[in-house]
Design a protein around this motif. Structure first.
Motif, PDB file in Angstrom:
ATOM      1  N   LEU A  49       1.401  -0.628  -0.168  1.00  0.00           N
ATOM      2  CA  LEU A  49      -0.211  -0.264  -0.501  1.00  0.00           C
ATOM      3  C   LEU A  49       0.846   1.554   0.194  1.00  0.00           C
ATOM      4  O   LEU A  49       0.778   1.760  -0.698  1.00  0.00           O
ATOM      5  N   GLY A  50       2.279   0.673   1.145  1.00  0.00           N
ATOM      6  CA  GLY A  50       2.761   2.414   0.932  1.00  0.00           C
ATOM      7  C   GLY A  50       3.352   2.317  -0.669  1.00  0.00           C
ATOM      8  O   GLY A  50       3.777   4.051  -1.226  1.00  0.00           O
ATOM      9  N   ALA A  51       3.480   1.525  -1.214  1.00  0.00           N
ATOM     10  CA  ALA A  51       4.072   1.504  -2.823  1.00  0.00           C
ATOM     11  C   ALA A  51       3.550   2.448  -3.719  1.00  0.00           C
ATOM     12  O   ALA A  51       3.559   2.550  -4.766  1.00  0.00           O
ATOM     13  N   ASN A  52       2.046   1.993  -3.263  1.00  0.00           N
ATOM     14  CA  ASN A  52       1.048   2.078  -4.397  1.00  0.00           C
ATOM     15  C   ASN A  52       0.114   3.626  -4.110  1.00  0.00           C
ATOM     16  O   ASN A  52      -1.116   3.109  -3.941  1.00  0.00           O
ATOM     17  N   GLY A  53       0.500   4.595  -3.995  1.00  0.00           N
ATOM     18  CA  GLY A  53      -0.346   5.364  -3.203  1.00  0.00           C
ATOM     19  C   GLY A  53      -0.851   5.761  -3.086  1.00  0.00           C
ATOM     20  O   GLY A  53      -1.546   6.650  -2.453  1.00  0.00           O
ATOM     21  N   CYS A  54      -0.707   5.283  -1.754  1.00  0.00           N
ATOM     22  CA  CYS A  54      -1.386   4.982   0.043  1.00  0.00           C
ATOM     23  C   CYS A  54      -0.481   5.463   0.952  1.00  0.00           C
ATOM     24  O   CYS A  54      -0.884   5.833   2.145  1.00  0.00           O
ATOM     25  N   ASP A  55       0.738   6.412   0.379  1.00  0.00           N
ATOM     26  CA  ASP A  55       1.650   7.030   1.936  1.00  0.00           C
ATOM     27  C   ASP A  55       1.443   7.750   2.347  1.00  0.00           C
ATOM     28  O   ASP A  55       2.246   8.186   3.270  1.00  0.00           O
ATOM     29  N   ASP A  56      -0.030   8.464   2.079  1.00  0.00           N
ATOM     30  CA  ASP A  56      -0.612   9.471   2.851  1.00  0.00           C
ATOM     31  C   ASP A  56      -1.357   8.921   4.025  1.00  0.00           C
ATOM     32  O   ASP A  56      -2.293   9.408   4.593  1.00  0.00           O
ATOM     33  N   ALA A  57      -1.389   7.752   4.568  1.00  0.00           N
ATOM     34  CA  ALA A  57      -2.303   6.671   5.125  1.00  0.00           C
ATOM     35  C   ALA A  57      -1.251   5.732   6.296  1.00  0.00           C
ATOM     36  O   ALA A  57      -0.089   5.515   6.041  1.00  0.00           O
ATOM     37  N   LEU A  58      -1.971   6.280   7.937  1.00  0.00           N
ATOM     38  CA  LEU A  58      -1.430   5.310   8.221  1.00  0.00           C
ATOM     39  C   LEU A  58      -2.274   4.340   8.430  1.00  0.00           C
ATOM     40  O   LEU A  58      -3.491   3.885   8.361  1.00  0.00           O
ATOM     41  N   ILE A  59      -1.732   3.079   8.837  1.00  0.00           N
ATOM     42  CA  ILE A  59      -1.997   1.498   8.281  1.00  0.00           C
ATOM     43  C   ILE A  59      -1.668   0.834   9.635  1.00  0.00           C
ATOM     44  O   ILE A  59      -1.157   0.398   9.863  1.00  0.00           O
ATOM     45  N   GLY A  60      -3.751   0.349  10.226  1.00  0.00           N
ATOM     46  CA  GLY A  60      -4.063  -0.471  11.131  1.00  0.00           C
ATOM     47  C   GLY A  60      -4.096  -1.851  10.693  1.00  0.00           C
ATOM     48  O   GLY A  60      -4.908  -1.399   9.526  1.00  0.00           O
ATOM     49  N   ILE A  61      -4.148  -2.717  11.284  1.00  0.00           N
ATOM     50  CA  ILE A  61      -3.521  -4.185  10.922  1.00  0.00           C
ATOM     51  C   ILE A  61      -4.272  -4.747  12.610  1.00  0.00           C
ATOM     52  O   ILE A  61      -4.364  -6.335  12.234  1.00  0.00           O
ATOM     53  N   GLY A  62      -5.064  -4.555  13.099  1.00  0.00           N
ATOM     54  CA  GLY A  62      -5.667  -5.094  14.676  1.00  0.00           C
ATOM     55  C   GLY A  62      -6.333  -6.310  14.907  1.00  0.00           C
ATOM     56  O   GLY A  62      -6.557  -6.854  15.117  1.00  0.00           O
ATOM     57  N   VAL A  63      -7.409  -6.247  13.653  1.00  0.00           N
ATOM     58  CA  VAL A  63      -7.942  -6.759  13.099  1.00  0.00           C
ATOM     59  C   VAL A  63      -7.806  -8.393  12.499  1.00  0.00           C
ATOM     60  O   VAL A  63      -7.729  -7.824  11.172  1.00  0.00           O
TER      61      VAL A  63
END
Length: 173
Positions: free
Chosen positions: A26-40
């Motif tokens: 995601l960071g490499a494909n245009g979502c570098d302005d997002a904080l990514i959560g993987i808690g669930v």
């Protein structure tokens, strides 16, 4: 250009639920302005702060960027949309007690979409009401974003409706 803060929640594709893989992609494909959560397990949340001319442009471009990477993922929810009084208070910089006072003392306060132990409202309805009744000078980008997130979630829900049943229910009105 305005800055919009929102969250997209997706189910991960069943063939690859390794969150570490998706975070990097995601960071490499245009979502570098997002904080990514993987808690669930099986889900991924992308907390965006995206600049765009409109809220719709911000949300649509973020969904497109995410889906381009998360092939096979399903959008679960776009927030902020369904909120409690505490959420509304935090967004506007008020106390929960103040928001409760406003809700209780105003007959025309929007009806909740869920009224139980914790009541929930569409943020869009409450913000419009607060602005129209001159109780709060709600920032226009937040008002615009709330309308867009509500539309996204309603569209997603509409796609799962049984059209035959909806036709029959429509006759009852």
């Amino acid at each position: 250009m305005s800055e919009f803060s929102f969250t997209l929640i997706f189910t991960l594709p069943t063939d690859n639920q390794d969150p570490a893989y998706w975070v990097e992609a995601l960071g490499a494909n245009g979502c570098d302005d997002a904080l990514i959560g993987i808690g669930v397990t099986g889900r991924i949340a992308l907390d965006f702060i995206r600049e765009a001319p409109t809220a719709a442009a911000a949300v649509v471009s973020a969904v497109e960027d995410a889906k381009r990477t998360l092939r096979g993922a399903k959008l679960v929810e776009v927030t902020p949309d369904l909120v409690g009084l505490t959420d509304i208070a935090e967004l506007l910089g008020y106390s929960r007690q103040y928001m409760r006072k406003v809700m209780v003392n105003r007959a025309a306060f929007p009806a909740p979409v869920h009224d139980g132990k914790t009541a929930l409202w569409h943020l869009d309805s409450v913000l419009r009401w607060l602005r129209e009744n001159k109780i709060s000078n709600v920032p226009l980008p937040l008002l615009e974003l709330a309308a867009v997130t509500r539309q996204c979630n309603l569209q997603r829900e509409l796609a799962s409706l049984d059209s035959t049943l909806q036709h029959e229910l429509g006759k009852l009105h």
